[in-house]
Design an enzyme around this catalytic site. Structure first.
Site, PDB file in Angstrom:
ATOM      1  N   GLU A 141      12.053   7.383 -27.807  1.00  0.00           N
ATOM      2  CA  GLU A 141      11.364   7.859 -26.610  1.00  0.00           C
ATOM      3  C   GLU A 141      11.110   6.683 -25.683  1.00  0.00           C
ATOM      4  OE1 GLU A 141       7.750   9.309 -28.205  1.00  0.00           O
ATOM      5  OE2 GLU A 141       8.651  10.984 -29.287  1.00  0.00           O
ATOM      6  N   LYS A 176       8.733   4.278 -23.494  1.00  0.00           N
ATOM      7  CA  LYS A 176       7.357   3.798 -23.598  1.00  0.00           C
ATOM      8  C   LYS A 176       6.786   3.743 -22.184  1.00  0.00           C
ATOM      9  CE  LYS A 176       4.540   0.111 -25.572  1.00  0.00           C
ATOM     10  NZ  LYS A 176       3.741  -0.144 -24.360  1.00  0.00           N
ATOM     11  N   ASP A 224       4.364   3.180 -19.070  1.00  0.00           N
ATOM     12  CA  ASP A 224       3.455   2.099 -18.707  1.00  0.00           C
ATOM     13  C   ASP A 224       2.262   2.700 -17.963  1.00  0.00           C
ATOM     14  OD1 ASP A 224       2.547  -0.446 -18.644  1.00  0.00           O
ATOM     15  OD2 ASP A 224       3.828  -1.126 -17.011  1.00  0.00           O
ATOM     16  N   TYR A 235       3.453  13.024 -26.038  1.00  0.00           N
ATOM     17  CA  TYR A 235       4.462  12.545 -26.993  1.00  0.00           C
ATOM     18  C   TYR A 235       4.064  12.620 -28.459  1.00  0.00           C
ATOM     19  CZ  TYR A 235       1.638   8.313 -26.050  1.00  0.00           C
ATOM     20  OH  TYR A 235       0.621   7.427 -25.857  1.00  0.00           O
ATOM     21  N   LYS A 275      10.045  -3.637 -26.835  1.00  0.00           N
ATOM     22  CA  LYS A 275       9.711  -4.006 -25.462  1.00  0.00           C
ATOM     23  C   LYS A 275      10.930  -4.642 -24.800  1.00  0.00           C
ATOM     24  CE  LYS A 275       5.972  -3.767 -24.083  1.00  0.00           C
ATOM     25  NZ  LYS A 275       4.746  -4.526 -24.289  1.00  0.00           N
ATOM     26  N   CYS A 306      30.675  -1.312   6.822  1.00  0.00           N
ATOM     27  CA  CYS A 306      31.054  -2.244   5.757  1.00  0.00           C
ATOM     28  C   CYS A 306      30.888  -3.685   6.247  1.00  0.00           C
ATOM     29  CB  CYS A 306      32.503  -2.001   5.346  1.00  0.00           C
ATOM     30  SG  CYS A 306      33.092  -3.177   4.092  1.00  0.00           S
ATOM     31  N   CYS A 313      34.727  -5.271   6.380  1.00  0.00           N
ATOM     32  CA  CYS A 313      35.804  -4.808   7.270  1.00  0.00           C
ATOM     33  C   CYS A 313      35.304  -3.994   8.457  1.00  0.00           C
ATOM     34  CB  CYS A 313      36.827  -3.993   6.475  1.00  0.00           C
ATOM     35  SG  CYS A 313      36.187  -2.422   5.841  1.00  0.00           S
ATOM     36  N   CYS A 334      32.483   2.200   1.219  1.00  0.00           N
ATOM     37  CA  CYS A 334      33.416   1.893   2.291  1.00  0.00           C
ATOM     38  C   CYS A 334      34.719   2.622   1.971  1.00  0.00           C
ATOM     39  CB  CYS A 334      33.667   0.386   2.379  1.00  0.00           C
ATOM     40  SG  CYS A 334      35.048  -0.036   3.474  1.00  0.00           S
ATOM     41  N   CYS A 362      40.189  -3.288   2.929  1.00  0.00           N
ATOM     42  CA  CYS A 362      38.923  -4.012   2.706  1.00  0.00           C
ATOM     43  C   CYS A 362      39.141  -5.072   1.626  1.00  0.00           C
ATOM     44  CB  CYS A 362      37.835  -3.027   2.296  1.00  0.00           C
ATOM     45  SG  CYS A 362      36.193  -3.754   2.200  1.00  0.00           S
TER      46      CYS A 362
END
Length: 675
Positions: A113, A115, A117, A224, A315, A409, A412, A427, A433
């Site tokens: 799962e 985690k 924050d 959870y 982590k 772009c 080009c 592009c 290009c």
């Protein structure tokens, strides 16, 4: 209206509003308009005001808050809220899995799962209604925050379905990034200090005494963990899916936010995926939680003094630094995809000096409201390139302006396009290009494609910039330009000889590699292999219809249309002919094309567990060579499960429930050999 009629209408309105709240915030599938919802709410508010004797703490009207609390009481947790042990490396995680399975006496199935924050909470439900909400506190005693939690729209006040009479459910309350950004913007405009990060914002909000202010802030949640006596299911995963049916916001398996894993490799796949994909989430996450799935094994493993032995948090490796954004530039990839890049004031981060960082796409820039001149937070995780993850709004200049994403772009000048559902701008000037041309050349010579030794990225660019190659077919004409190659910087006699030898040797690469090397959009290594074997030759592929292509395993409409579009262009067809003339393989050879047998033709086979006489990859190759389609999971379409050692019990149980034929490794090879 009599009291009985009023009570009936009040209960009817509450039920409707609970249902529509669930559809909107949990399922993301509203059934009525916001205006209709508001009208129902106003009717309920009016009736509750007229008939206060029918007051209910879990009425939908309580979500707007309105009361000012005198303070927070403390209450004990019936079941301690212990913290999880942490690990920061793959090696440590592999050791944990090995140790856990050793203690459990065999293979374990795990649940992976995200985690979140945010702030951990514990919710108590009785008879389908929220009774109490507690913070973690010290794990034994927490603060009672029930009134504030009632304002969070993703937390159900009344449940539906076959919920137990009494249970506890735990989860995380967090502040979505968009809501956090808007809240901080408001605070700055009011002259207030902005919050440092979404986690602190969520935690501080839950401890506010004014419930109406809590209701105004866009808190969200994910649950959870379910605790019930007896358990509502034999496993954690099944319990969470039941809680989803009761009305809770549970991580979605279809979005890969929660996943069963039967090996450490599957756990690491989940970790690697979210280490990258987490930056596209609308909330913050700092790792992955891995739990043993089955409750009887959780009980056997037990707890240490501080944490359960059956769960651990991985982590993400991330170190954060604050620096100034000097500019935003744009890179063009081989497919034409535009990637915005943050040009930073140099800052030391995770052992290196960082000057540039990824900004992902236009949506990411807009979501974080990143502006040139801002002080930004940069993170670097593992081997992944640094990325900008936030803005220090307290240091923003008063005259700063929102960043305008480019429309042409940078290489080009072609107008950019953005297809519906795509995160990136592109592009479309594929043929003119320069970065796209160089990118395609680099892809063509790469190890998994034509694998041409002596042709790294710098050499490819050197050849292109000096006019020796303009497309991949030009590589095979370099043998006639030896003098020009020797005149280039860093190109000596030996290096030129190695280069030409590598190019000549690449002509022996099989058709599937040639197809992958062409760089057709969405046609990766695996798809190229399946398409090549299915169609047999480039000629058949160039005349195939969308329907014929979609009949090939793993080829959907998007891939099929991309292949059709590629070969519809005359320039690409001419390129193929030049490569054919140069001697490249444009068809599956007789040895590759001829299947070993059709003994498994039409069968969908799933393999699971550890095999001793053959590797999993070789076993998949063997199955395909005998006509089988290799599936990834047990479904109603699965014909055969080849069960190695230590396969997951859930997969075996599902196969038995669906009456799927099951063979051991030995039985399968005996069957294949006709014994």
């Amino acid at each position: 209206m009599t009291e009985l009629e009023a009570l009936a209408r009040i209960e009817e309105l509450r039920a409707q509003l609970h249902h529509h709240n669930y559809c909107y915030y949990i399922l993301d599938k509203p059934e009525i308009s916001d205006q209709q919802f508001d009208e129902l709410m106003k009717e309920l508010e009016k009736l509750e005001e007229q008939y206060p004797q029918f007051s209910d703490e879990n009425s939908p009207t309580r979500r707007v808050g309105g009361g000012v609390l005198e303070g927070f009481e403390n209450a004990p947790h019936k079941y301690p809220m212990l913290s999880l042990g942490n690990t920061y490396s793959e090696g440590e995680l592999r050791d944990y899995v090995a140790r856990t399975e050793r203690l459990a006496g065999g293979k374990c199935q795990f649940v992976c799962e995200l985690k979140y924050d945010g702030t951990a909470i514990s919710l108590h439900y009785r008879d389908g209604q929220l009774v109490q909400a507690l913070t973690r506190g010290d794990g034994t005693v927490g603060d009672v925050i029930t009134a504030n939690v009632r304002t969070i729209k993703s937390i159900p006040l009344r449940l539906s379905g076959d919920y137990p009479k009494e249970f506890y459910i735990r989860g995380e309350v967090f502040m979505p990034l968009e809501g956090f950004r808007k809240l901080n913007k408001e605070r700055i405009e009011l002259g207030l200090e902005p919050f440092a990060n979404p986690r602190n914002c969520a935690s501080g909000t839950l401890k506010l005494l004014d419930t109406s202010e809590v209701a105004r802030r866009p808190l969200d949640s994910y649950m959870y963990f379910v605790i019930a006596e007896p358990p509502v299911a034999p496993s954690h995963f099944e319990s969470m899916m039941k809680a989803r049916e009761w009305g809770f916001k549970i991580p979605d398996p279809e979005k890969r936010m929660v996943q069963l894993a039967n090996s450490v490799e599957e756990i690491m796949d989940f970790v690697y995926y979210w280490d990258v994909a987490r930056h596209d989430l609308p909330f913050e996450t700092d790792g992955v939680v891995i739990k043993v799935n089955h409750y009887h094994l959780q009980e056997e493993l037990g707890f240490t003094a501080k944490s359960p032995r059956w769960a651990i948090a991985y982590k993400f490796k991330a170190e954060q630094a604050r620096t100034r954004l000097l500019d935003i530039t744009y890179q063009v990839g081989r497919t034409g995809a535009i990637t915005p890049v943050a040009e930073l004031e140099p800052v030391f981060l995770a052992g290196t000096t960082v000057k540039r960082a990824s900004l992902h796409n236009a949506d990411q820039i807009a979501r974080l409201d990143i502006r040139i001149g801002d002080y930004v937070y940069v993170e670097k995780g593992g081997e992944i390139i640094p990325k900008v993850v936030g803005v220090d709004l307290t240091a923003r200049a008063a005259d700063s302006k929102p960043h305008q994403y480019i429309t042409q772009c940078p290489e080009c000048g072609t107008d950019l396009i953005r297809e519906p559902g795509e995160a990136l701008h592109y592009c479309p000037n594929r043929e003119g290009c320069p970065p796209q041309i160089i990118g395609r050349l680099e892809h063509f010579v790469s190890r998994k494609a034509m694998d041409i030794e002596g042709l790294g990225g710098e050499t490819v660019e050197l050849l292109y910039r000096n006019g020796l190659i303009a497309d991949v077919a030009d590589l095979y004409a370099l043998k006639d330009k030896k003098d020009q190659l020797l005149a280039l910087e860093r190109m000596a006699e030996k290096s030129v000889a190695n280069l030409l030898e590598g190019i000549e040797r690449s002509k022996q690469q099989p058709f599937e590699r040639v197809l992958f090397a062409l760089g057709i959009r969405y046609v990766g290594e695996t798809v190229a292999k399946k398409v090549a074997r299915a169609v047999g030759s480039i000629d058949r592929l160039m005349t195939a219809s969308v329907a014929e292509l979609m009949a090939i395993d793993e080829v959907g409409e998007k891939i099929a249309e991309s292949i059709i579009e590629y070969f519809s262009k005359e320039k690409n067809r001419l390129l193929v002919e030049r490569l054919r003339t140069a001697g490249l393989q444009m068809a599956v050879t007789g040895v590759e094309a001829a299947p070993k047998s059709d003994k498994l033709k039409g069968l969908t086979v799933v393999i699971s567990g550890v095999f001793h006489t053959i590797s999993r990859d070789d076993l998949k190759e063997l199955l395909e060579s005998h006509g089988a389609k290799v599936g990834s999971g047990i479904t109603g379409k699965t014909d055969l499960l080849i069960a190695g050692d230590n396969m997951g019990p859930a997969k075996l149980q599902k196969a038995q429930q669906l009456n799927v034929r099951i063979m051991s490794e030995k039985e399968f090879f005996e069957f294949l050999e006709g014994r």
